[in-house]
Enzyme design. Structure first.
Site, PDB file in Angstrom:
ATOM      1  N   ASN A 219      -8.206  -1.511   0.795  1.00 18.96           N
ATOM      2  CA  ASN A 219      -7.960  -0.560  -0.279  1.00 18.96           C
ATOM      3  C   ASN A 219      -7.111   0.579   0.289  1.00 18.96           C
ATOM      4  O   ASN A 219      -6.688   0.546   1.452  1.00 18.96           O
ATOM      5  CB  ASN A 219      -9.275  -0.058  -0.878  1.00 18.96           C
ATOM      6  CG  ASN A 219     -10.175   0.625   0.147  1.00 18.96           C
ATOM      7  OD1 ASN A 219      -9.704   1.202   1.129  1.00 18.96           O
ATOM      8  ND2 ASN A 219     -11.481   0.562  -0.087  1.00 18.96           N
TER       9      ASN A 219
ATOM     10  N   GLU B  47      -7.801   3.689   1.102  1.00 21.31           N
ATOM     11  CA  GLU B  47      -8.420   4.413   2.217  1.00 21.31           C
ATOM     12  C   GLU B  47      -8.376   3.593   3.497  1.00 21.31           C
ATOM     13  O   GLU B  47      -8.068   4.126   4.580  1.00 21.31           O
ATOM     14  CB  GLU B  47      -9.863   4.747   1.859  1.00 21.31           C
ATOM     15  CG  GLU B  47     -10.596   5.547   2.923  1.00 21.31           C
ATOM     16  CD  GLU B  47     -12.026   5.874   2.521  1.00 21.31           C
ATOM     17  OE1 GLU B  47     -12.794   6.309   3.401  1.00 21.31           O
ATOM     18  OE2 GLU B  47     -12.369   5.686   1.337  1.00 21.31           O
ATOM     19  N   GLU B  48      -8.650   2.296   3.399  1.00 17.50           N
ATOM     20  CA  GLU B  48      -8.611   1.435   4.589  1.00 17.50           C
ATOM     21  C   GLU B  48      -7.188   1.278   5.107  1.00 17.50           C
ATOM     22  O   GLU B  48      -6.973   1.192   6.323  1.00 17.50           O
ATOM     23  CB  GLU B  48      -9.216   0.079   4.240  1.00 17.50           C
ATOM     24  CG  GLU B  48     -10.715   0.150   3.975  1.00 17.50           C
ATOM     25  CD  GLU B  48     -11.249  -1.006   3.154  1.00 17.50           C
ATOM     26  OE1 GLU B  48     -12.476  -1.087   2.992  1.00 17.50           O
ATOM     27  OE2 GLU B  48     -10.434  -1.825   2.661  1.00 17.50           O
TER      28      GLU B  48
ATOM     29  N   ASP C  34     -14.645  -7.155  -3.523  1.00 16.10           N
ATOM     30  CA  ASP C  34     -15.167  -8.469  -3.135  1.00 16.10           C
ATOM     31  C   ASP C  34     -14.640  -9.552  -4.064  1.00 16.10           C
ATOM     32  O   ASP C  34     -14.279 -10.655  -3.631  1.00 16.10           O
ATOM     33  CB  ASP C  34     -16.698  -8.467  -3.180  1.00 16.10           C
ATOM     34  CG  ASP C  34     -17.320  -7.425  -2.272  1.00 16.10           C
ATOM     35  OD1 ASP C  34     -16.750  -7.163  -1.199  1.00 16.10           O
ATOM     36  OD2 ASP C  34     -18.374  -6.871  -2.646  1.00 16.10           O
TER      37      ASP C  34
END
Length: 494
Positions: free
Chosen positions: A205, A207-208, A279
């Site tokens: 995402n 942030e990752e 997921d």
């Protein structure tokens, strides 16, 4: 969307074997009513009406794979405790193979409990004990052996990494023995842990992604452009063949070396009670890849699957039949003004930015699609107003429109970046604008704000008028003239 719906059908027909390895969690949702505050503290008292237990984390990824029609098998270590028993039962209920789920006395099962009262999540309670079993060689060895056994004849492997310290060691050792499956998808909070295995696809995402390259992507819709600008860095840092950055309400961006970025749009829903859409996205990518679906189509399929999951409350899955219906009948809707106003009001309450544009759209061409894509990038919801047939005749002449309003609106509704379509019969959309009060009103670059009668109406209620780029040499009139000027090149040819 027909090709994407066919891909969803293919997953159900082929039923590929997909293995998920990672951190399984038990997600609990406790819901009820609250009518009073506690005497002990200024906290609401919830009268429990429903308690739901479903797989979370890697378990949710596996459950989504099973729901889509894949033969899913989970490899994970959980505790030999009551929470672990509940998680195993939930996995079996979801149709997930659990031979690789190891219950260990040296481990406690992770759970997340959300308490919901009267349309509001009040609290989330995480029972997340120390999951570091790097110093427990027996558990690590058992996980390696379970993964090796699961990978026999597997079509794809999904790594679902929520931070367990032993997971990279387990995966690397198992792949060294079992060999690399045809497709390797990694969904990880920290992708730096997986660069060495060279994943085929990673699905961080925003942030990752920012953590991976130590650079923020910004906020809102600007993240699409920012992700595209750092594509080379993301690919290098992840070691992956492709990076798909998921951006919640702003869709996703596919990045590959030597190829232009590809963007999908999410169709907005309330996210107050939704969890686990990432997921779902990873599961759909893996299932589609496992049956030979091109990555571009797989990404559209995954976006549709995440939209379906988010439309449900709680930690939900996307079933294959739901996805097929969604892809066969896109969520863009042709609505009357009253129904459309209700939808827009709901989106605005959820903090969505509403964009409106209008036109005749008699013969859809690249000029239209280019500016509609640009319009969608200016907000979260795109509404298109289509001139009715009488309105087109007054504006364009008695020989127009070439296509009736219902057909023109239907074509627009089939575009993935269009959320709603409505028809108006006036010569200008001013009445419709006053009804909907969009945040942004968009027109093509052959206009200027000063030329538009709609500008003072929009600005009067605090809206914004935006002119997008004009695509030269593309208009319906030019296209119609070109068709009419074409003559048969030989006798009997038409």
């Amino acid at each position: 969307m027909e090709m994407t719906a066919t891909a969803a059908e293919r997953i159900r027909q082929v039923a590929p074997r997909v293995v998920v390895v990672g951190d399984a969690i038990l997600d609990r949702w406790w819901g009820g009513h609250s009518r009073r505050l506690s005497r002990e503290a200024p906290a609401p008292v919830v009268e429990l009406r429903e308690a739901v237990e479903v797989p979370g984390g890697a378990g949710n990824t596996a459950a989504n794979l099973a729901a889509l029609g894949a033969r899913a098998e989970l490899v994970s270590a959980i505790g030999r405790d009551a929470t672990g028993e509940a998680l195993l039962a939930a996995l079996v209920q979801a149709g997930v193979g659990t031979r690789g789920v190891l219950q260990r006395a040296d481990r406690r099962t992770v759970s997340k409990t959300r308490i919901v009262a009267d349309d509001q999540v009040l609290a989330r309670v995480d029972d997340a004990p120390d999951r570091d079993v790097a110093g427990r060689p027996a558990t690590v060895r058992a996980l390696v052996e379970a993964l090796i056994a699961a990978l026999a004849d597997a079509d794809a492997l999904v790594v679902s990494d929520y931070g367990a310290a032993e997971l990279p060691e387990v995966v690397v050792e198992a792949l060294a023995v079992a060999g690399r499956p045809s497709h390797l998808v990694v969904d990880a909070h920290d992708l730096r842990r997986w660069r060495g295995i060279g994943p085929d696809v990673v699905v961080p995402n925003a942030e990752e992604s920012a953590k991976l390259i130590a650079r923020p992507l910004g906020e809102g819709r600007d993240r699409r452009r920012a992700a595209s600008e750092v594509a080379t860095d993301l690919l290098a840092a992840s070691g992956a063949g492709a990076v798909i950055v998921t951006l919640d309400r702003d869709g996703a961006v596919l990045l590959r070396e030597g190829a232009p970025p590809m963007v999908t749009s999410a169709h907005p829903v309330s996210e107050r009670f939704a969890a686990g859409a990432g997921d779902t996205f990873a599961a759909a990518i893996a299932a589609a890849a496992a049956v030979g679906v091109p990555l571009e189509t797989a990404m559209r399929l995954a976006q549709g699957a995440a939209d379906v999951a988010l439309a449900h409350e709680g930690t939900s899955v996307c079933r294959g039949d739901e996805l097929i219906r969604r892809l066969a009948h896109p969520p863009a809707a042709l609505l009357d003004w009253t129904a459309l106003r209700e939808r827009i009001d709901a989106h605005r309450r959820d903090g969505r930015r509403v964009v409106f544009t209008n036109g005749c759209f008699d013969v859809l061409h690249v000029g239209h699609t280019t500016y509609l894509q640009q319009a969608r990038d200016l907000g979260d919801v795109l509404v298109v107003g289509v001139n009715g047939d009488d309105s087109v005749r007054r504006l364009k002449g008695p020989e127009r429109p070439l296509n009736p309003a219902v057909d023109r609106a239907g074509l627009l509704a089939a575009l993935e970046w269009v959320d709603y379509v409505t028809v108006f019969d006036e010569d200008t959309p001013i009445d419709l604008i006053e009804t909907l009060r969009p945040d942004v009103y968009v027109k093509g670059g052959d206009y200027s704000p000063e030329m538009l009668a709609e500008t003072p109406v929009v600005e009067a209620y605090g809206g914004e008028v935006h002119v997008v780029d004009y695509v030269p040499d593309h208009s319906t009139t030019l296209l119609v003239d070109r068709i009419r000027s074409t003559r048969p090149t030989s006798q009997g040819v038409s």
